[in-house]
Design a protein around this motif. Structure first.
Motif, PDB file in Angstrom:
ATOM      1  N   GLU A  15      -0.642   3.332 -11.807  1.00  0.00           N
ATOM      2  CA  GLU A  15       0.126   4.577 -11.867  1.00  0.00           C
ATOM      3  C   GLU A  15      -0.277   5.548 -10.763  1.00  0.00           C
ATOM      4  O   GLU A  15       0.577   6.167 -10.126  1.00  0.00           O
ATOM      5  CB  GLU A  15      -0.050   5.229 -13.237  1.00  0.00           C
ATOM      6  N   ARG A  16      -1.558   5.684 -10.519  1.00  0.00           N
ATOM      7  CA  ARG A  16      -2.028   6.633  -9.501  1.00  0.00           C
ATOM      8  C   ARG A  16      -1.756   6.152  -8.084  1.00  0.00           C
ATOM      9  O   ARG A  16      -1.530   6.974  -7.193  1.00  0.00           O
ATOM     10  CB  ARG A  16      -3.503   6.928  -9.709  1.00  0.00           C
ATOM     11  N   LEU A  40     -10.134  -1.154   0.931  1.00  0.00           N
ATOM     12  CA  LEU A  40      -9.120  -0.412   0.189  1.00  0.00           C
ATOM     13  C   LEU A  40      -9.358   1.088   0.270  1.00  0.00           C
ATOM     14  O   LEU A  40      -8.417   1.868   0.424  1.00  0.00           O
ATOM     15  CB  LEU A  40      -9.097  -0.851  -1.274  1.00  0.00           C
ATOM     16  N   ALA A  41     -10.609   1.517   0.158  1.00  0.00           N
ATOM     17  CA  ALA A  41     -10.933   2.945   0.191  1.00  0.00           C
ATOM     18  C   ALA A  41     -10.507   3.576   1.514  1.00  0.00           C
ATOM     19  O   ALA A  41     -10.192   4.769   1.556  1.00  0.00           O
ATOM     20  CB  ALA A  41     -12.417   3.150  -0.052  1.00  0.00           C
ATOM     21  N   HIS A  47      -6.440   5.705  -2.752  1.00  0.00           N
ATOM     22  CA  HIS A  47      -7.347   4.556  -2.901  1.00  0.00           C
ATOM     23  C   HIS A  47      -8.799   5.036  -2.961  1.00  0.00           C
ATOM     24  O   HIS A  47      -9.568   4.601  -3.818  1.00  0.00           O
ATOM     25  CB  HIS A  47      -7.177   3.584  -1.734  1.00  0.00           C
ATOM     26  N   ALA A  48      -9.178   5.917  -2.039  1.00  0.00           N
ATOM     27  CA  ALA A  48     -10.558   6.398  -1.983  1.00  0.00           C
ATOM     28  C   ALA A  48     -10.948   7.109  -3.280  1.00  0.00           C
ATOM     29  O   ALA A  48     -12.054   6.908  -3.795  1.00  0.00           O
ATOM     30  CB  ALA A  48     -10.740   7.327  -0.790  1.00  0.00           C
ATOM     31  N   ASP A  49     -10.038   7.912  -3.833  1.00  0.00           N
ATOM     32  CA  ASP A  49     -10.314   8.628  -5.068  1.00  0.00           C
ATOM     33  C   ASP A  49     -10.521   7.661  -6.229  1.00  0.00           C
ATOM     34  O   ASP A  49     -11.492   7.780  -6.988  1.00  0.00           O
ATOM     35  CB  ASP A  49      -9.177   9.602  -5.374  1.00  0.00           C
ATOM     36  N   ILE A  50      -9.637   6.710  -6.369  1.00  0.00           N
ATOM     37  CA  ILE A  50      -9.732   5.734  -7.465  1.00  0.00           C
ATOM     38  C   ILE A  50     -11.007   4.904  -7.361  1.00  0.00           C
ATOM     39  O   ILE A  50     -11.657   4.603  -8.363  1.00  0.00           O
ATOM     40  CB  ILE A  50      -8.485   4.823  -7.477  1.00  0.00           C
ATOM     41  N   LEU A  51     -11.393   4.553  -6.152  1.00  0.00           N
ATOM     42  CA  LEU A  51     -12.545   3.678  -5.946  1.00  0.00           C
ATOM     43  C   LEU A  51     -13.859   4.435  -5.780  1.00  0.00           C
ATOM     44  O   LEU A  51     -14.898   3.814  -5.559  1.00  0.00           O
ATOM     45  CB  LEU A  51     -12.298   2.787  -4.731  1.00  0.00           C
ATOM     46  N   SER A  52     -13.820   5.756  -5.913  1.00  0.00           N
ATOM     47  CA  SER A  52     -15.028   6.555  -5.697  1.00  0.00           C
ATOM     48  C   SER A  52     -16.097   6.293  -6.756  1.00  0.00           C
ATOM     49  O   SER A  52     -17.274   6.517  -6.517  1.00  0.00           O
ATOM     50  CB  SER A  52     -14.685   8.040  -5.644  1.00  0.00           C
ATOM     51  N   ASP A  53     -15.707   5.825  -7.933  1.00  0.00           N
ATOM     52  CA  ASP A  53     -16.663   5.510  -8.997  1.00  0.00           C
ATOM     53  C   ASP A  53     -16.268   4.167  -9.613  1.00  0.00           C
ATOM     54  O   ASP A  53     -15.503   4.110 -10.568  1.00  0.00           O
ATOM     55  CB  ASP A  53     -16.669   6.613 -10.054  1.00  0.00           C
ATOM     56  N   VAL A  54     -16.807   3.090  -9.055  1.00  0.00           N
ATOM     57  CA  VAL A  54     -16.419   1.754  -9.522  1.00  0.00           C
ATOM     58  C   VAL A  54     -16.924   1.448 -10.923  1.00  0.00           C
ATOM     59  O   VAL A  54     -16.475   0.488 -11.533  1.00  0.00           O
ATOM     60  CB  VAL A  54     -16.842   0.638  -8.536  1.00  0.00           C
TER      61      VAL A  54
END
Length: 87
Positions: A15-16, A40-41, A47-54
């Motif tokens: 969604e994001r 991806l980040a 992408h960077a926001d979503i992957l900032s905390d795996v």
């Protein structure tokens, strides 16, 4: 030698980002899920926001759970999704 992998997104990750999946061509230097996450980040702010905390994400290579340290090997698909909650 390059290879391709299909990256599939689920739930709020999809969604994001606004996309269900992406196809990537990977160079030889890309060996782990973490390597893909770094690529991806670099794609943009979402992408960077979503992957900032795996730690808020889960991963599967060809439908087998993995961690950022998991080796991609010959996998054709990487799924990225939030932890599943039950009830």
């Amino acid at each position: 030698m390059s290879r391709s992998i299909n990256i599939v997104y689920f739930s709020w990750v999809r969604e994001r980002l606004g996309v269900d999946e992406e196809q990537f061509v990977l160079g030889d230097e890309v060996r782990t899920i973490a390597d893909i996450l770094n690529l991806l980040a670099d794609r943009g702010a979402a992408h960077a926001d979503i992957l900032s905390d795996v730690s808020k994400l889960r991963f599967a290579l060809d439908q087998d759970y993995g961690t950022p340290a998991s080796v991609i090997g010959s996998a054709k698909e990487l799924a990225i999704f939030p932890p599943v909650t039950g009830g």
